[in-house]
Design a protein around this motif. Sequence first.
Motif, PDB file in Angstrom:
ATOM      1  N   LYS A   7       0.842  -1.202   0.000  1.00 60.15           N
ATOM      2  CA  LYS A   7       0.000   0.000   0.000  1.00 60.15           C
ATOM      3  C   LYS A   7       0.875   1.250   0.000  1.00 60.15           C
ATOM      4  N   LYS A   8       1.918   1.168   0.828  1.00 61.91           N
ATOM      5  CA  LYS A   8       2.815   2.339   0.873  1.00 61.91           C
ATOM      6  C   LYS A   8       3.469   2.561  -0.511  1.00 61.91           C
ATOM      7  N   THR A   9       3.867   1.389  -1.071  1.00 65.76           N
ATOM      8  CA  THR A   9       4.520   1.502  -2.414  1.00 65.76           C
ATOM      9  C   THR A   9       3.542   2.078  -3.433  1.00 65.76           C
ATOM     10  N   HIS A  10       2.270   1.644  -3.349  1.00 64.47           N
ATOM     11  CA  HIS A  10       1.270   2.138  -4.269  1.00 64.47           C
ATOM     12  C   HIS A  10       1.053   3.621  -4.079  1.00 64.47           C
ATOM     13  N   GLN A  11       1.056   4.004  -2.824  1.00 66.91           N
ATOM     14  CA  GLN A  11       0.893   5.428  -2.534  1.00 66.91           C
ATOM     15  C   GLN A  11       2.065   6.240  -3.116  1.00 66.91           C
ATOM     16  N   LEU A  12       3.257   5.638  -2.881  1.00 69.00           N
ATOM     17  CA  LEU A  12       4.458   6.345  -3.408  1.00 69.00           C
ATOM     18  C   LEU A  12       4.397   6.434  -4.940  1.00 69.00           C
ATOM     19  N   SER A  13       4.005   5.335  -5.584  1.00 69.86           N
ATOM     20  CA  SER A  13       3.933   5.322  -7.063  1.00 69.86           C
ATOM     21  C   SER A  13       2.916   6.336  -7.563  1.00 69.86           C
ATOM     22  N   SER A  14       1.801   6.400  -6.837  1.00 67.39           N
ATOM     23  CA  SER A  14       0.765   7.356  -7.241  1.00 67.39           C
ATOM     24  C   SER A  14       1.302   8.760  -7.118  1.00 67.39           C
ATOM     25  N   ARG A  15       1.971   8.998  -6.007  1.00 72.34           N
ATOM     26  CA  ARG A  15       2.527  10.334  -5.794  1.00 72.34           C
ATOM     27  C   ARG A  15       3.582  10.645  -6.885  1.00 72.34           C
ATOM     28  N   MET A  16       4.454   9.590  -7.216  1.00 72.95           N
ATOM     29  CA  MET A  16       5.497   9.792  -8.245  1.00 72.95           C
ATOM     30  C   MET A  16       4.870  10.070  -9.596  1.00 72.95           C
ATOM     31  N   ALA A  17       3.782   9.303  -9.893  1.00 74.21           N
ATOM     32  CA  ALA A  17       3.105   9.516 -11.180  1.00 74.21           C
ATOM     33  C   ALA A  17       2.526  10.915 -11.241  1.00 74.21           C
ATOM     34  N   GLY A  18       2.033  11.378 -10.113  1.00 76.86           N
ATOM     35  CA  GLY A  18       1.493  12.730 -10.121  1.00 76.86           C
ATOM     36  C   GLY A  18       2.599  13.755 -10.351  1.00 76.86           C
ATOM     37  N   ILE A  19       3.724  13.478  -9.623  1.00 76.72           N
ATOM     38  CA  ILE A  19       4.846  14.429  -9.784  1.00 76.72           C
ATOM     39  C   ILE A  19       5.327  14.449 -11.244  1.00 76.72           C
ATOM     40  N   LEU A  20       5.446  13.230 -11.833  1.00 74.18           N
ATOM     41  CA  LEU A  20       5.932  13.140 -13.237  1.00 74.18           C
ATOM     42  C   LEU A  20       4.951  13.793 -14.201  1.00 74.18           C
ATOM     43  N   ALA A  21       3.642  13.596 -13.905  1.00 79.19           N
ATOM     44  CA  ALA A  21       2.649  14.221 -14.783  1.00 79.19           C
ATOM     45  C   ALA A  21       2.760  15.727 -14.690  1.00 79.19           C
ATOM     46  N   HIS A  22       2.975  16.194 -13.497  1.00 81.50           N
ATOM     47  CA  HIS A  22       3.143  17.626 -13.308  1.00 81.50           C
ATOM     48  C   HIS A  22       4.413  18.110 -14.020  1.00 81.50           C
ATOM     49  N   PHE A  23       5.487  17.299 -13.925  1.00 74.00           N
ATOM     50  CA  PHE A  23       6.765  17.670 -14.535  1.00 74.00           C
ATOM     51  C   PHE A  23       6.631  17.660 -16.068  1.00 74.00           C
ATOM     52  N   ASP A  24       5.859  16.655 -16.552  1.00 74.09           N
ATOM     53  CA  ASP A  24       5.676  16.560 -18.003  1.00 74.09           C
ATOM     54  C   ASP A  24       4.924  17.769 -18.521  1.00 74.09           C
ATOM     55  N   SER A  25       3.920  18.194 -17.771  1.00 69.69           N
ATOM     56  CA  SER A  25       3.169  19.371 -18.205  1.00 69.69           C
ATOM     57  C   SER A  25       4.047  20.599 -18.189  1.00 69.69           C
ATOM     58  N   ARG A  26       4.941  20.626 -17.176  1.00 69.86           N
ATOM     59  CA  ARG A  26       5.869  21.774 -17.120  1.00 69.86           C
ATOM     60  C   ARG A  26       6.864  21.733 -18.315  1.00 69.86           C
ATOM     61  N   LEU A  27       7.317  20.477 -18.682  1.00 71.38           N
ATOM     62  CA  LEU A  27       8.223  20.362 -19.842  1.00 71.38           C
ATOM     63  C   LEU A  27       7.525  20.801 -21.136  1.00 71.38           C
ATOM     64  N   ILE A  28       6.274  20.434 -21.241  1.00 70.31           N
ATOM     65  CA  ILE A  28       5.515  20.840 -22.433  1.00 70.31           C
ATOM     66  C   ILE A  28       5.436  22.350 -22.488  1.00 70.31           C
ATOM     67  N   ARG A  29       5.131  22.923 -21.310  1.00 72.48           N
ATOM     68  CA  ARG A  29       5.075  24.389 -21.304  1.00 72.48           C
ATOM     69  C   ARG A  29       6.439  24.983 -21.635  1.00 72.48           C
ATOM     70  N   LEU A  30       7.561  24.310 -21.149  1.00 74.13           N
ATOM     71  CA  LEU A  30       8.918  24.810 -21.440  1.00 74.13           C
ATOM     72  C   LEU A  30       9.252  24.692 -22.929  1.00 74.13           C
ATOM     73  N   GLU A  31       8.838  23.540 -23.485  1.00 75.88           N
ATOM     74  CA  GLU A  31       9.102  23.323 -24.923  1.00 75.88           C
ATOM     75  C   GLU A  31       8.385  24.379 -25.748  1.00 75.88           C
ATOM     76  N   LYS A  32       7.126  24.643 -25.324  1.00 70.87           N
ATOM     77  CA  LYS A  32       6.398  25.670 -26.057  1.00 70.87           C
ATOM     78  C   LYS A  32       7.069  27.018 -25.907  1.00 70.87           C
ATOM     79  N   THR A  33       7.674  27.175 -24.769  1.00 76.07           N
ATOM     80  CA  THR A  33       8.363  28.458 -24.535  1.00 76.07           C
ATOM     81  C   THR A  33       9.643  28.536 -25.361  1.00 76.07           C
ATOM     82  N   LEU A  34      10.429  27.392 -25.499  1.00 73.74           N
ATOM     83  CA  LEU A  34      11.732  27.398 -26.195  1.00 73.74           C
ATOM     84  C   LEU A  34      11.619  27.245 -27.712  1.00 73.74           C
TER      85      LEU A  34
END
Length: 610
Positions: free
Chosen positions: A19-46
Amino acid sequence: MADLSESAAQIELLDQNLKKTHQLSSRMAGILAHFDSRLIRLEKTLSPVHNSTQSLTRLGANIDATLAALATVRVNQEKTQSDETALMAQPNPSNLGPYLATFDRVMEHISDLKSSGLRGGQGALKENVKLAEVAFKKLCTILTQQIQDGTNISLDIDAFLQDPPRPLSILSTSGTLSSSNLATYLVSSPLALTQAKTYLDESFRGWGETRGSWMKKHLEGLGRRVLIAASAADEGGTQPSESDETGGKLGETLLALAKSEHALLCSLVPDSSAYISSTLQTILTPSLTYFSSGVLASLLTLLKKESAPWKAYTLWDELSKLSNRWDDFFESAGLKNQGELSGFMQAGLKGICLRSIPEAVESAKVSFVVKPGEFQSVSVSSVTTSIVSFLLNLPSYQSVIETFLNTIGDRKWLMGASMANVPVGDDDGLIAHFIYDVTAALVNSLDQRAKALRRGVGGIFLMNNMSFVRDNLVLHSSSNFSDLLGENGDELLNKAFKNAKATYLDPWNELTSPLLQASSSSSNSGNAGRQAVKDQFVKFWDLLDRQEQVHLTNHLGRAGDMKARMRDEVKTLVGKAYKTAVAKHDGSLGTKYIRISPDELDSKLAAMFK
């Protein structure tokens, strides 16, 4: 149970960990999704920045290429200026290598500009083409000058005919021409196919005119000597000329020079048949005109005035031997005007040679008209010596004369006249028939001349002339002539000589007739018989005095031993008759009738033949 409890505890622990691992994975997936959206915004910026960077990169590459092209243009411009300076300068004829290298470079640059297809290069192309044409014209001028300089050489015609030099040896600048090979270089240049070809055409035209003048100059010297030799009298025309300055030699020289000039052209421009033929035609035209319209025409005029045909026969023989080689050369070289020789031979020279055949017969048939008061010479006549010389020289021209005899036809040279006693066989050959007819005409003419002279004189004339004819044509002729004269000719001349001898002895036989009659008569048979004997002796002395007067002014010639033999025959004929008559009447007749002794008469007769 304890084990089960322990296992259940472990499973529960494991479940918590998952359960803890699942929680961590969920949190990591959220962080990565957030990071991916930020990269997309960066790419659009560059992205705009990246696009701008690519444009700048391309712009920089274009700038570098432009700078490199400008550098190349600058270098090419410097080279072009240098090449222009070099090509506009006057080339050094003795060292054309650097100039030709520069010319090659400009021609290569022109080729590059044409292949680039750049609109901006059209101006440079035109400038380079113009520069190349200027240089091409200068090189053509150099070629013309080299030919002119090399034409200063002088030829020894005799040495040239015996051992023709190698082609380049007839130019004094042959080394320069050979090393640079300028003629071949210019002919193979691309400019030779453009409007600049006019410069090359002019150069080869100058080549032809220069070499043509040089060639004609050498032929003119020989041509003058040929005409001088042709106009010189050769022993009254009785003997062929021994001069080697003939029209045939001039033709041989012209052909040899033509071949030499052709070989020179082929060695310098081996792959340009058009320039070879046109230039050679320009070279030869002045010499051909001089040969045909100058020398040959003048020779024809001189030959028409000749009393003997030897020069015409010699020229025909020489030109006949030259004709085939002449035609072969002109045809192989692709030249015009090769018909001068055959045209001259057929139109003029052949007519002279043909006329000489019947003219020889007519000259032998000349009538010896004796005019009143004219000095009656008994020496060998000029007609006799001329005809004998003509006949003796026929074997040397047998092939030539047979050509014309065949053209005229057997016995047609008599021009319709009939000749008596011509027993010539059909197998003897035309020249044998001709010799017989000329000889028979001469014999007949001499006989007619003798009959026209007063008695005694005609016999001496006939004896002198027939002895000369027989000695030269029968007794002392060459084997070649004897074969042509044949048995019939021998018989004709021997018979004519016997007739001449009989004609000469006729007055002597007449002189002995009174002596024979006196010998058969008796001076003791009365006054009538005595007077008849006296009259016979008187008649004898009158006839002897007449013969003495004839021989005092008309002498037998010294041909062979003819004079001695005639003296001995006369002494025997007259002396024997006189001796017999004197022996019979010496005691009955005085010195009025028997004036001298037989020995004194012998001496008197011998004196007539001194």
